[in-house]
Design an enzyme around this catalytic site. Structure first.
Site, mmCIF file in Angstrom:
data_model
loop_
_atom_site.group_PDB
_atom_site.id
_atom_site.type_symbol
_atom_site.label_atom_id
_atom_site.label_comp_id
_atom_site.label_asym_id
_atom_site.label_seq_id
_atom_site.Cartn_x
_atom_site.Cartn_y
_atom_site.Cartn_z
ATOM 1 N N HIS A 365 0.820 -1.217 0.000
ATOM 2 C CA HIS A 365 0.000 0.000 0.000
ATOM 3 C C HIS A 365 0.854 1.266 0.000
ATOM 4 C CE1 HIS A 365 0.529 1.123 4.319
ATOM 5 N NE2 HIS A 365 0.601 -0.175 4.526
ATOM 6 N N CYS A 384 2.452 -5.151 6.871
ATOM 7 C CA CYS A 384 2.202 -4.846 5.458
ATOM 8 C C CYS A 384 3.415 -4.158 4.852
ATOM 9 C CB CYS A 384 0.964 -3.976 5.321
ATOM 10 S SG CYS A 384 -0.580 -4.827 5.710
#
Length: 481
Positions: A365, A384
């Site tokens: 992301h 992440c």
């Protein structure tokens, strides 16, 4: 190329068998005949491929080949052993073949977060054919991973074993003489020359260790130079083992993330075409090793805060503070509460989220926090992967769709949350490479932030001692079993 499967899952369903109860006499009246249900019989399991008897010459070759376990990173040191014959030799050959092809450590001994799994492999048919055709050497040559990354590490391993066998290297301090520093670095870097500027020598070492190339012997540089040679060997062994977990072919178009180096690389036509800095999981929030496929991109994504993060980091701030910072607290059907950060320029996910299926709820992301990308220490996320150049990556992935090509920024500017399906799914690999080498066997290292190198090396040693008659414990690792 066709992507090899990561997991082979077999299911066996036991069917109940119905039969008349014993010792009972049927009544003397006509009654409907009950036909016992047909039970589908499973085909018998195939017999193992028979291994022809090895000739004396084949036995001699096989015993000699079994002595190369340390050279392949299957143990830290080799010991002399008596010659094997008959079934004992065949068993050792089959075990070594499996270890070289899919790893020394059994997947049952993996951490759950090591979700990269080797494909199933049965070495028996290949060995039987090789013995029958007298092609043992050719068979053995095809067992190791076909990747250059494995072969260059094998060369590097031989180099570090030679350094170890000569006594290793001295411990440096901030006041070590320049000639001592130069000689120490030259043990790992053959490009060092007696008259080379010491700043250049140190900078090259710092780049190999993933450190800021200041040219000075700072604390982190000294710490990297003073890592023991046995620990460097363990790191090389661990990374060679991870290469053995990789499939024998990869999609030619793919995205790879080196978790330890916090770098994302894009491959097209099986060649690296671009890379960018990333931010990967902190030591307390490890990014898992896995393989999957990116299927879609969420533009302007909200952040549904994981409950673990909400409880640990956000709820303690108080509801008023969270609302003031733009979070929304939403009631759940179970009567609890969860936290959502709406899409926008300050969203923790930035403007783009790259989705791929995995059991860890991790993804790639964007991020509004850009400062970490200029750092040489970028393991700071909750697991992440934050991307330095997410728009450029998204544009590559949608370029084949004429309706999306060049439109990612336009979609972002619209401000609404929407999911964009990719014209073709893109394979993604999250890998943990802490040691990698060039063609000359010069090895670059990264720190082992999760402690996986030492753990894996100790598991390799333990597995070798259990099943390999030529294995001997490493002094550096024996106490860990």
């Amino acid at each position: 190329m066709t992507q090899s499967p990561w997991l082979a899952i077999a299911g066996l369903i036991a069917l109940p068998v119905f039969a008349p109860a014993s010792g009972q006499t049927p009544p003397p009246v006509v009654a409907p005949t009950l036909t016992p249900p047909t039970v589908q019989q499973l085909p018998p399991a195939p017999l193992p491929a028979p291994i022809p008897p090895l000739s004396p010459a084949q036995e001699a070759w096989a015993n000699d080949w079994l002595k190369n376990g340390a050279a392949q990173g299957l143990m830290a040191r080799q010991k002399a052993s008596g010659a094997l014959k008959g079934e004992a030799l065949v068993t050792a050959l089959l075990d070594r073949a499996k270890a070289l092809s899919t790893g020394r450590v059994d997947t049952a001994d993996f951490l759950n977060i090591w979700a990269l799994r080797p494909a199933a492999f049965d070495p028996r048919p290949g060995l039987a054919k090789a013995v029958a055709e007298n092609r043992l050497a050719q068979w053995a040559g095809g067992l190791t991973p076909p990747w250059a990354g494995y072969e260059t590490l094998r060369k590097g391993l031989a180099k570090y074993e030679a350094i170890r066998d000569k006594g290793g290297w001295p411990t440096l301090t901030a006041t070590s003489a320049p000639d001592v520093v130069r000689a120490r670095i030259a043990l790992e870097d053959p490009a060092v020359t007696p008259n080379e500027n010491l700043v250049d020598v140190i900078q090259r070492a710092q780049r190999r260790y993933g450190l800021e190339p200041t040219g000075q012997l700072g604390a982190r540089t000294l710490a990297a130079l003073n890592v023991g040679v046995d620990e460097r060997i363990a790191a090389i062994m661990a990374n060679m083992e991870r290469w053995r977990w990789m499939p024998r072919s990869l999609p030619v178009n793919r995205v790879q993330v080196n978790i330890a180096a916090a770098v994302l690389t894009v491959f097209e036509g099986d060649q690296p075409v671009s890379s960018m800095r990333a931010v990967t999981g902190s030591p307390d929030n490890a990014t898992p090793m896995l393989a999957s496929s990116i299927h879609s991109i969420v533009v302007n994504p909200p952040w549904n805060v994981p409950m673990s993060i909400a409880k640990r980091e956000l709820f303690p701030k108080g509801r008023a503070t969270l609302i003031r910072q733009g979070y929304k607290i939403i009631k759940t059907p179970e009567g609890g509460e969860r936290i959502v950060q709406p899409a926008g320029p300050s969203s923790a996910l930035g403007r783009l989220k790259f989705d791929f299926d995995n059991p860890f709820a991790v993804y790639l992301h964007d991020t509004p926090s850009r400062g970490k990308f200029s750092s040489y220490d970028r393991l700071a996320s909750h697991g992440c992967i934050r991307l330095e150049k997410p728009v450029a990556l998204a544009e590559k992935m949608v370029a084949a769709d004429p309706n999306l090509n060049g439109q990612i920024q336009t979609l972002i500017d619209e401000g609404k949350t929407q999911r964009v399906s990719l014209p073709q799914q893109v394979a993604v690999y999250l890998l943990y490479w802490t040691a990698f080498a060039n063609n000359d066997g010069v090895v670059s290292f990264r720190s082992d932030p999760y402690g996986w190198d030492k753990l894996l090396a100790s598991k390799i040693e333990a597995s070798s001692r259990r099943v390999d008659p030529t294995a001997a414990p490493s002094p550096a690792l024996a106490s860990k079993d």
